[in-house]
Write a protein that holds these residues in place. Sequence first.
Motif, PDB file in Angstrom:
ATOM      1  N   ILE A 162       0.831  -1.206   0.000  1.00  0.00           N
ATOM      2  CA  ILE A 162       0.000   0.000   0.000  1.00  0.00           C
ATOM      3  C   ILE A 162       0.866   1.257   0.000  1.00  0.00           C
ATOM      4  O   ILE A 162       0.476   2.298  -0.553  1.00  0.00           O
ATOM      5  N   VAL A 163       2.070   1.184   0.588  1.00  0.00           N
ATOM      6  CA  VAL A 163       2.983   2.323   0.546  1.00  0.00           C
ATOM      7  C   VAL A 163       3.448   2.574  -0.883  1.00  0.00           C
ATOM      8  O   VAL A 163       3.525   3.730  -1.330  1.00  0.00           O
ATOM      9  N   ILE A 164       3.730   1.496  -1.640  1.00  0.00           N
ATOM     10  CA  ILE A 164       4.114   1.655  -3.045  1.00  0.00           C
ATOM     11  C   ILE A 164       2.974   2.269  -3.843  1.00  0.00           C
ATOM     12  O   ILE A 164       3.182   3.169  -4.680  1.00  0.00           O
ATOM     13  N   PHE A 165       1.742   1.812  -3.607  1.00  0.00           N
ATOM     14  CA  PHE A 165       0.584   2.396  -4.292  1.00  0.00           C
ATOM     15  C   PHE A 165       0.471   3.892  -3.971  1.00  0.00           C
ATOM     16  O   PHE A 165       0.181   4.703  -4.852  1.00  0.00           O
ATOM     17  N   SER A 193       0.924 -11.313 -14.044  1.00  0.00           N
ATOM     18  CA  SER A 193       0.691 -11.293 -15.495  1.00  0.00           C
ATOM     19  C   SER A 193      -0.511 -10.450 -15.897  1.00  0.00           C
ATOM     20  O   SER A 193      -0.599 -10.020 -17.061  1.00  0.00           O
ATOM     21  N   LEU A 194      -1.439 -10.210 -14.981  1.00  0.00           N
ATOM     22  CA  LEU A 194      -2.707  -9.552 -15.328  1.00  0.00           C
ATOM     23  C   LEU A 194      -2.537  -8.216 -16.044  1.00  0.00           C
ATOM     24  O   LEU A 194      -3.175  -7.989 -17.083  1.00  0.00           O
ATOM     25  N   PRO A 195      -1.694  -7.278 -15.549  1.00  0.00           N
ATOM     26  CA  PRO A 195      -1.552  -6.005 -16.279  1.00  0.00           C
ATOM     27  C   PRO A 195      -1.040  -6.193 -17.704  1.00  0.00           C
ATOM     28  O   PRO A 195      -1.418  -5.433 -18.606  1.00  0.00           O
ATOM     29  N   TYR A 196      -0.199  -7.197 -17.919  1.00  0.00           N
ATOM     30  CA  TYR A 196       0.319  -7.445 -19.262  1.00  0.00           C
ATOM     31  C   TYR A 196      -0.769  -8.033 -20.164  1.00  0.00           C
ATOM     32  O   TYR A 196      -0.812  -7.738 -21.361  1.00  0.00           O
ATOM     33  N   VAL A 240       8.561   2.346 -10.073  1.00  0.00           N
ATOM     34  CA  VAL A 240       7.598   3.444 -10.005  1.00  0.00           C
ATOM     35  C   VAL A 240       8.256   4.739 -10.500  1.00  0.00           C
ATOM     36  O   VAL A 240       7.649   5.515 -11.250  1.00  0.00           O
ATOM     37  N   ILE A 241       9.506   4.958 -10.099  1.00  0.00           N
ATOM     38  CA  ILE A 241      10.235   6.148 -10.553  1.00  0.00           C
ATOM     39  C   ILE A 241      10.415   6.108 -12.073  1.00  0.00           C
ATOM     40  O   ILE A 241      10.247   7.120 -12.763  1.00  0.00           O
ATOM     41  N   ARG A 242      10.775   4.929 -12.602  1.00  0.00           N
ATOM     42  CA  ARG A 242      10.920   4.807 -14.051  1.00  0.00           C
ATOM     43  C   ARG A 242       9.605   5.123 -14.757  1.00  0.00           C
ATOM     44  O   ARG A 242       9.583   5.779 -15.805  1.00  0.00           O
ATOM     45  N   ARG A 243       8.508   4.672 -14.166  1.00  0.00           N
ATOM     46  CA  ARG A 243       7.199   4.934 -14.776  1.00  0.00           C
ATOM     47  C   ARG A 243       6.870   6.418 -14.734  1.00  0.00           C
ATOM     48  O   ARG A 243       6.243   6.947 -15.672  1.00  0.00           O
ATOM     49  N   THR A 248       1.239  -2.012 -15.262  1.00  0.00           N
ATOM     50  CA  THR A 248       2.303  -2.989 -15.499  1.00  0.00           C
ATOM     51  C   THR A 248       3.484  -2.743 -14.567  1.00  0.00           C
ATOM     52  O   THR A 248       4.199  -3.687 -14.201  1.00  0.00           O
ATOM     53  N   SER A 249       3.687  -1.494 -14.175  1.00  0.00           N
ATOM     54  CA  SER A 249       4.765  -1.187 -13.241  1.00  0.00           C
ATOM     55  C   SER A 249       4.429  -1.617 -11.821  1.00  0.00           C
ATOM     56  O   SER A 249       5.314  -1.669 -10.969  1.00  0.00           O
ATOM     57  N   PHE A 250       3.157  -1.899 -11.568  1.00  0.00           N
ATOM     58  CA  PHE A 250       2.728  -2.362 -10.248  1.00  0.00           C
ATOM     59  C   PHE A 250       2.412  -3.855 -10.261  1.00  0.00           C
ATOM     60  O   PHE A 250       1.809  -4.361  -9.317  1.00  0.00           O
TER      61      PHE A 250
END
Length: 415
Positions: free
Chosen positions: A24-27, A193-196, A358-361, A153-155
Amino acid sequence: MENAGHDASAGVWQTLLPATYRPIVIFCIGLWGWGLNLHILNRHHIDTSALLQTHASDKHAPLSKAVFALAAVLTTLILANVAWYTITVNPQTPSPVLPILCYVSALALLLWPGKAVHRKERERFIRVLRRILSPSLFSPVFFCDVILADILTSFSNVFGDLFTTVCNALAGASDNIDDNACHRDVLVPLLISLPYFIRLRQCLSEYLESRGQTKRHLFNAIKYASAFPVIIISATQKKADRYIAATGAVPSTWWIDDTNLFRLWMAFVVINSMYSFWWDVSVDWNLVNIMNAPTSHSAASTMVVRFRKHHHFSDTSIYYVAMAIDFLLRTTWSLKLSSHLYIQRLQGSIFMMELLEVIRRWVWVIFRMENEWMKRTHGTLPTQSTETYSLEQLQNPGTSKLLPIREESEDGGSS
């Protein structure tokens, strides 16, 4: 001594940020980053409202203001919950109640029916999320849908970690819970795989919408499909590690040993990383293109690499910095798709690799939207052709071949 040092670092990291709170912190960090993206783009006179086709009444206030407000509420919720957890919970016997309460509270914030806490933005997010989850190949694909699906996809690994967190919390177990609990061997790779799958479906939908005329959507679909072997082989390697730890070797019924399995995985990591990086800089950002240039002494042509001449940002060096960051972190993220690597045994390494992605995104979103803005304002397309088209042509629904990504207008209609 090594184990003692590892246990000490684990204890410190667990105290600073318990594992159950890391997804949740990453989100939350991702939400702050999205607001920062919108703020930076608006400061550089890129109309994000026009790109994302938000309702006209919202254009009087920057989109970043609402995103920052929602991020601040979520941050307050997390900090209060973590503080309560740190004060009241014994680290030796962690309770799942407070972490689960934190996730439930965040979900309630998103679904809250009241007009408070930026209801319009929350409803728009749910609407876009519902649209991208459609399995239909004939569903329309809007630009904002593509942006959200690419962000997801980044998450992808965060979704897997979230499932593991919920599984551990409900089981009342520590991080050493059996890997087969909650069918993690199957469900975690599926969630990753779901986001992909979502982006793959969007690419196929765009190809069908163009009536087979825009082949780049098929190549884009292949790019997302190239992540599946990395995920599947990684899950297989994780199972192989357990067999080796228990019996000293993989089962004799397997058609491949652990060494060749690793080599196969590495080959797909390289393919996925390089393909994704090249697509970022040549298509999504339209910074680099390979073209056939005629030679002066013969009718033959030669392949040349050309950089985009027109840039929205005045300092061109940031484009090269962005490409360097994307190259480095694309490789890192492909490794993160592989849950068997030793680096994940280091406390905090999972969190840091997810944070780097996340930073790359964040960087990707800025230059993806900058490229889209240049196409709209200059009327050029990211192709090898030198033809130019007017903005009116690009906005014409009949020219889906030229601009296959349709966009949302008036909260659900299409232009």
